[in-house]
Design an enzyme around this catalytic site. Structure first.
Site, short mmCIF file in Angstrom:
data_model
loop_
_atom_site.label_atom_id
_atom_site.label_comp_id
_atom_site.label_asym_id
_atom_site.label_seq_id
_atom_site.Cartn_x
_atom_site.Cartn_y
_atom_site.Cartn_z
N THR A 9 0.83 -1.21 0.00
CA THR A 9 0.00 0.00 0.00
C THR A 9 0.86 1.25 0.00
O THR A 9 2.01 1.23 0.44
CB THR A 9 -0.93 0.02 1.24
OG1 THR A 9 -1.83 1.11 1.13
CG2 THR A 9 -0.17 0.13 2.54
N ASN A 11 -0.90 3.81 1.24
CA ASN A 11 -1.77 4.47 2.21
C ASN A 11 -1.15 4.34 3.61
O ASN A 11 -1.19 3.29 4.24
CB ASN A 11 -3.16 3.80 2.13
CG ASN A 11 -4.17 4.40 3.08
OD1 ASN A 11 -3.81 4.99 4.08
ND2 ASN A 11 -5.45 4.24 2.74
N ASP A 70 -7.11 -5.46 -0.02
CA ASP A 70 -8.09 -4.69 -0.78
C ASP A 70 -9.34 -4.59 0.07
O ASP A 70 -9.83 -5.59 0.60
CB ASP A 70 -8.41 -5.34 -2.12
CG ASP A 70 -9.03 -4.32 -3.07
OD1 ASP A 70 -8.57 -3.16 -3.09
OD2 ASP A 70 -9.99 -4.66 -3.77
N GLY A 150 -11.17 7.61 4.78
CA GLY A 150 -12.16 7.05 3.85
C GLY A 150 -13.59 7.36 4.27
O GLY A 150 -13.94 8.51 4.56
N HIS A 177 -13.10 -4.44 10.19
CA HIS A 177 -12.91 -5.45 9.16
C HIS A 177 -11.43 -5.82 9.04
O HIS A 177 -11.08 -6.99 8.93
CB HIS A 177 -13.45 -4.92 7.83
CG HIS A 177 -13.02 -3.52 7.50
ND1 HIS A 177 -13.08 -2.48 8.41
CD2 HIS A 177 -12.49 -2.97 6.38
CE1 HIS A 177 -12.63 -1.37 7.86
NE2 HIS A 177 -12.26 -1.64 6.62
P1 ITT Z 1 -3.95 1.06 -1.42
O1 ITT Z 1 -4.64 0.57 -2.66
O2 ITT Z 1 -2.66 1.79 -1.69
O3 ITT Z 1 -3.82 0.03 -0.35
P2 ITT Z 1 -6.42 2.43 -0.96
O4 ITT Z 1 -6.83 3.51 -0.01
O5 ITT Z 1 -6.69 2.63 -2.40
O6 ITT Z 1 -4.88 2.15 -0.72
P3 ITT Z 1 -8.13 0.13 -1.19
O7 ITT Z 1 -7.83 -0.13 -2.60
O8 ITT Z 1 -8.22 -1.03 -0.28
O9 ITT Z 1 -7.07 1.10 -0.47
O10 ITT Z 1 -9.43 0.98 -1.21
C1 ITT Z 1 -10.17 1.02 -0.14
C2 ITT Z 1 -11.00 2.26 -0.08
O11 ITT Z 1 -12.11 1.86 0.71
C3 ITT Z 1 -10.26 3.36 0.68
O12 ITT Z 1 -9.67 4.33 -0.15
C4 ITT Z 1 -11.38 3.93 1.51
O13 ITT Z 1 -12.09 4.89 0.79
C5 ITT Z 1 -12.30 2.74 1.76
N1 ITT Z 1 -11.93 2.07 3.04
C6 ITT Z 1 -11.24 0.94 3.24
N2 ITT Z 1 -11.06 0.66 4.55
C7 ITT Z 1 -11.66 1.68 5.20
C8 ITT Z 1 -11.81 2.01 6.56
O14 ITT Z 1 -11.30 1.27 7.54
N3 ITT Z 1 -12.46 3.12 6.85
C9 ITT Z 1 -12.98 3.90 5.90
N4 ITT Z 1 -12.87 3.68 4.60
C10 ITT Z 1 -12.21 2.58 4.23
#
Ligand code: ITT
Length: 193
Positions: A9, A11, A70, A150, A177
């Site tokens: 990630t 993030n 993901d 998020g 989760h």
């Molecule tokens: P990476 O792909 O670099 O890991 P990302 O933020 O794009 O980072 P994801 O592809 O897993 O991560 O996308 C998940 C999205 O879902 C994330 O950008 C958030 O908007 C939402 N999300 C996931 N987990 C969350 C959480 O614990 N709380 C709030 N929103 C969440």
């Protein structure tokens, strides 16, 4: 000895949540720590496919045990959207826009049921394994709270009257989760060692 896990990630928030949950026996690193700034193309059709794409990219690039995560928000009344498109539903990584789009689409919906899901794929020299965690709840009508990231300000987990964004990081991390998926991961790693 501490075990290094490379989380696929960029993030930083996600990396910190994972480090906090896994604790001091693990060193959680991310792509940024390896100076890898490539955007991994997440073109899978499911959370599982995307988690594997991320893990595989990291494992092949570094040879380190890699965890692809993901995650997303799945809303019943929206036929599962934003789902795998959660990060870029209205604007790429623009949390405010993404939440505004969801609230707009949900304006006349009585059914507020939703869940967050995380699918993790561990890829190392022993092969590939998946772990999944879900937390069920409701979509609020308005934003509340400023913590987390998020969609946290619009998600209220079942049995709570506050959102994820109202909770401390510790509180969210005991029920989230991501926590549930990582508990499975920890059980698996304990057996593997
Ligand atoms: P990476 O792909 O670099 O890991 P990302 O933020 O794009 O980072 P994801 O592809 O897993 O991560 O996308 C998940 C999205 O879902 C994330 O950008 C958030 O908007 C939402 N999300 C996931 N987990 C969350 C959480 O614990 N709380 C709030 N929103 C969440």
């Amino acid at each position: 000895m501490k075990k290094e896990i490379l989380v696929a990630t960029h993030n930083q928030h996600k990396k910190e949540e994972i480090q906090q949950i896994l604790g001091a026996n693990f060193i959680v690193t991310s792509l940024t720590d390896y100076n890898i700034h490539d955007e991994i193309v997440e073109d899978g059709l499911t959370f599982h496919e995307n988690a594997r794409i991320k893990a595989e990219y990291c494992f092949k690039t570094t040879g380190k045990a890699s965890l692809g995560d993901d995650s997303g928000l799945v809303i019943e009344a929206l036929d599962g959207r934003p789902g795998i498109f959660s990060a870029r539903y209205a604007g790429k990584h623009d949390f405010a826009k993404n939440m505004a789009k969801v609230l707009g689409e949900m304006e006349h919906e009585e059914n507020r049921k939703a869940y967050f899901v995380t699918v993790m794929c561990l890829m190392d020299e022993n092969g590939v394994n998946y772990f999944e965690g879900r937390i069920y709840g409701q979509i609020r009508r308005e934003l509340s709270g400023s913590k987390g990231f998020g969609y946290d300000p619009i998600f209220q987990p079942d049995n709570y009257d506050i959102t994820f964004a109202d909770m401390s990081a510790e509180e969210k991390n005991t029920i989230s989760h991501r926590r549930k998926a990582l508990d499975q991961f920890l059980e698996f790693v304990a057996e593997e060692i």
